[in-house]
Each structure stands twice: as structure tokens, then as C-alpha cells.
Design a protein around this motif. Sequence first.
Motif, PDB file in Angstrom:
ATOM      1  N   GLU A  29       1.543  -0.689   0.078  1.00  0.00           N
ATOM      2  CA  GLU A  29      -0.435   0.384   0.162  1.00  0.00           C
ATOM      3  C   GLU A  29       1.119   1.602   0.131  1.00  0.00           C
ATOM      4  OE1 GLU A  29      -2.667  -0.127   3.315  1.00  0.00           O
ATOM      5  OE2 GLU A  29      -4.272  -1.857   2.715  1.00  0.00           O
ATOM      6  N   ARG A  30       1.443   1.001   1.006  1.00  0.00           N
ATOM      7  CA  ARG A  30       2.569   2.574   0.674  1.00  0.00           C
ATOM      8  C   ARG A  30       3.126   2.240  -0.463  1.00  0.00           C
ATOM      9  NH1 ARG A  30       5.532   2.750   6.870  1.00  0.00           N
ATOM     10  NH2 ARG A  30       3.621   3.172   7.564  1.00  0.00           N
ATOM     11  N   GLY A  31       3.696   1.895  -1.770  1.00  0.00           N
ATOM     12  CA  GLY A  31       4.296   1.182  -2.800  1.00  0.00           C
ATOM     13  C   GLY A  31       5.870   1.370  -2.539  1.00  0.00           C
ATOM     14  N   LEU A  32       6.399   0.452  -1.418  1.00  0.00           N
ATOM     15  CA  LEU A  32       7.536   0.162  -0.868  1.00  0.00           C
ATOM     16  C   LEU A  32       8.061  -0.687  -1.929  1.00  0.00           C
ATOM     17  CD1 LEU A  32       7.735   1.231   2.314  1.00  0.00           C
ATOM     18  CD2 LEU A  32       8.434   2.322   0.298  1.00  0.00           C
ATOM     19  N   VAL A  33       7.150  -1.813  -1.732  1.00  0.00           N
ATOM     20  CA  VAL A  33       7.407  -3.358  -2.864  1.00  0.00           C
ATOM     21  C   VAL A  33       6.427  -3.790  -3.763  1.00  0.00           C
ATOM     22  CG1 VAL A  33       8.263  -3.847  -0.824  1.00  0.00           C
ATOM     23  CG2 VAL A  33       5.874  -4.057  -1.123  1.00  0.00           C
ATOM     24  N   ALA A  34       6.536  -4.255  -5.162  1.00  0.00           N
ATOM     25  CA  ALA A  34       6.370  -4.589  -5.890  1.00  0.00           C
ATOM     26  C   ALA A  34       5.390  -5.720  -5.687  1.00  0.00           C
ATOM     27  CB  ALA A  34       6.828  -4.271  -7.728  1.00  0.00           C
ATOM     28  N   CYS A  35       6.212  -6.664  -5.020  1.00  0.00           N
ATOM     29  CA  CYS A  35       5.782  -8.091  -4.737  1.00  0.00           C
ATOM     30  C   CYS A  35       5.840  -8.434  -3.878  1.00  0.00           C
ATOM     31  CB  CYS A  35       6.487  -8.667  -5.756  1.00  0.00           C
ATOM     32  SG  CYS A  35       5.490 -10.524  -5.554  1.00  0.00           S
ATOM     33  N   ALA A  36       5.232  -9.009  -2.537  1.00  0.00           N
ATOM     34  CA  ALA A  36       5.487  -9.927  -1.783  1.00  0.00           C
ATOM     35  C   ALA A  36       5.296 -11.665  -1.266  1.00  0.00           C
ATOM     36  CB  ALA A  36       5.193  -9.341  -0.765  1.00  0.00           C
ATOM     37  N   SER A  93      16.405  -8.110 -13.915  1.00  0.00           N
ATOM     38  CA  SER A  93      15.292  -9.307 -14.707  1.00  0.00           C
ATOM     39  C   SER A  93      15.519  -8.312 -16.201  1.00  0.00           C
ATOM     40  CB  SER A  93      13.735  -8.612 -13.442  1.00  0.00           C
ATOM     41  OG  SER A  93      12.546  -9.606 -14.317  1.00  0.00           O
ATOM     42  N   ASP A  94      15.685  -9.410 -16.980  1.00  0.00           N
ATOM     43  CA  ASP A  94      14.667  -8.869 -18.566  1.00  0.00           C
ATOM     44  C   ASP A  94      13.040  -8.892 -18.412  1.00  0.00           C
ATOM     45  OD1 ASP A  94      17.857  -9.027 -18.756  1.00  0.00           O
ATOM     46  OD2 ASP A  94      17.749 -10.462 -18.860  1.00  0.00           O
ATOM     47  N   GLY A  95      13.247  -7.844 -19.481  1.00  0.00           N
ATOM     48  CA  GLY A  95      12.186  -8.186 -20.066  1.00  0.00           C
ATOM     49  C   GLY A  95      11.000  -7.567 -19.541  1.00  0.00           C
ATOM     50  N   GLY A  98      10.036  -7.034 -15.022  1.00  0.00           N
ATOM     51  CA  GLY A  98      11.286  -6.345 -14.988  1.00  0.00           C
ATOM     52  C   GLY A  98      10.828  -4.835 -14.731  1.00  0.00           C
ATOM     53  N   ARG A  99       9.951  -4.452 -16.283  1.00  0.00           N
ATOM     54  CA  ARG A  99       8.992  -3.418 -16.401  1.00  0.00           C
ATOM     55  C   ARG A  99       8.256  -2.818 -15.552  1.00  0.00           C
ATOM     56  NH1 ARG A  99      10.606  -4.902 -21.278  1.00  0.00           N
ATOM     57  NH2 ARG A  99       8.070  -6.341 -21.784  1.00  0.00           N
ATOM     58  N   TRP A 100       7.416  -4.433 -15.469  1.00  0.00           N
ATOM     59  CA  TRP A 100       5.993  -4.164 -14.514  1.00  0.00           C
ATOM     60  C   TRP A 100       6.452  -4.133 -13.279  1.00  0.00           C
ATOM     61  CZ3 TRP A 100       5.486  -7.709 -10.145  1.00  0.00           C
ATOM     62  CH2 TRP A 100       4.203  -7.250  -9.652  1.00  0.00           C
ATOM     63  N   LEU A 101       7.771  -4.836 -12.384  1.00  0.00           N
ATOM     64  CA  LEU A 101       7.679  -4.010 -11.097  1.00  0.00           C
ATOM     65  C   LEU A 101       8.007  -2.485 -11.265  1.00  0.00           C
ATOM     66  CD1 LEU A 101       9.741  -5.888  -9.166  1.00  0.00           C
ATOM     67  CD2 LEU A 101      11.087  -3.994  -9.521  1.00  0.00           C
ATOM     68  N   GLY A 111       7.905   4.311 -12.439  1.00  0.00           N
ATOM     69  CA  GLY A 111       7.016   4.065 -11.750  1.00  0.00           C
ATOM     70  C   GLY A 111       5.845   5.107 -12.405  1.00  0.00           C
ATOM     71  N   GLY A 112       4.579   4.446 -11.434  1.00  0.00           N
ATOM     72  CA  GLY A 112       3.081   4.776 -11.731  1.00  0.00           C
ATOM     73  C   GLY A 112       2.550   4.237 -10.200  1.00  0.00           C
ATOM     74  N   PRO A 113       1.389   5.160 -10.079  1.00  0.00           N
ATOM     75  CA  PRO A 113       0.073   4.054  -8.929  1.00  0.00           C
ATOM     76  C   PRO A 113       0.612   2.537  -9.069  1.00  0.00           C
ATOM     77  CG  PRO A 113      -0.739   5.567 -11.137  1.00  0.00           C
ATOM     78  CD  PRO A 113       0.818   5.664 -11.307  1.00  0.00           C
ATOM     79  N   PRO A 114       0.214   2.020  -8.099  1.00  0.00           N
ATOM     80  CA  PRO A 114       0.339   0.608  -8.176  1.00  0.00           C
ATOM     81  C   PRO A 114      -1.008   0.413  -9.253  1.00  0.00           C
ATOM     82  CG  PRO A 114       0.584   1.806  -5.982  1.00  0.00           C
ATOM     83  CD  PRO A 114       0.343   2.722  -6.839  1.00  0.00           C
ATOM     84  N   ALA A 115      -0.955  -0.483 -10.200  1.00  0.00           N
ATOM     85  CA  ALA A 115      -2.148  -1.202 -11.031  1.00  0.00           C
ATOM     86  C   ALA A 115      -2.678  -1.815  -9.760  1.00  0.00           C
ATOM     87  CB  ALA A 115      -1.353  -1.895 -11.880  1.00  0.00           C
TER      88      ALA A 115
END
Length: 127
Positions: A29-36, A93-95, A98-101, A111-115
Motif C-alpha cells: 500500500e505504501r508503494g515500497l515493494v512491487a511484490c512480497a 530482471s530482463d523483459g 522488470g518493466r512491470w515491477l 513508475g506510476g501508481p500501483p496497478a
Amino acid sequence: MPPPTPLSLVLTTEADRERAESLARELLERGLVACASLHPVVSHYRWQGRLERSEEVQLLLKTTPAQLEELCRALGELHSYDTPEWIHWTAASDGPYGRWLLEQLPLSPGGGPPAPAGTPGDGDPAG
């Protein structure tokens, strides 16, 4: 092919699944990680001069180098342990992953707002 996306991986543990999920959700929620990613583990360690054994939940946090300092501060604030595990290393990360992250982390370049969360099978990258 575009250059690899630099990213940072962080390991920490929490006392149980409920605390691990709460920590992961707050960091997302804080936008500090893309995935856990959460994994149950049995930890053996020395604490205050005694050998200990604990069932814990390990979190593998995926972020960017630009987020590390703020992520470390947030873990210190939110974690249930007095001395939370903080191990990090640089990866790439290639491809598309990495872009999604990068897109998930508002403070990262590009980066932008979380999807919004996807549904299984919609093509979004997995952890």
C-alpha cells in the motif's frame, strides 16, 4: 533487447502468517515493494545466548534500489520484532517482469501508481 531492470531483493521474517500478510499489505500500500512472497520456515538461531527454534514466515520482498532506504525505515516501524531480519541484495530482471515491477513502484524511474490487482490467468507476472 532493452537492458535488464535493476532490482533489489529483501529477506525478512515475521512471527506468523497473519503478521507477515499484514506487513506485506502495508508495504504494498505504501508503494515500497512491487511484490512480497511469503514462505513458512523453521528458523534455528542464537538469541541472547541461547539456541532457539521458531516457526516463522519468511518474506521475499521485491523492490528497486531507490526504495531500499525507505523500505528499511518502514520495516523498523512496522515489524513485530525488536531486531527484524534485513538482508538485501541486488538482482536484475530482463523483459516484461522488470518493466512491470517498475510500474508498481511510484518512486522508481518509470513508475506510476500501483496497478489494480489482476486475476489468475490474466497474464500478469507471478511473484
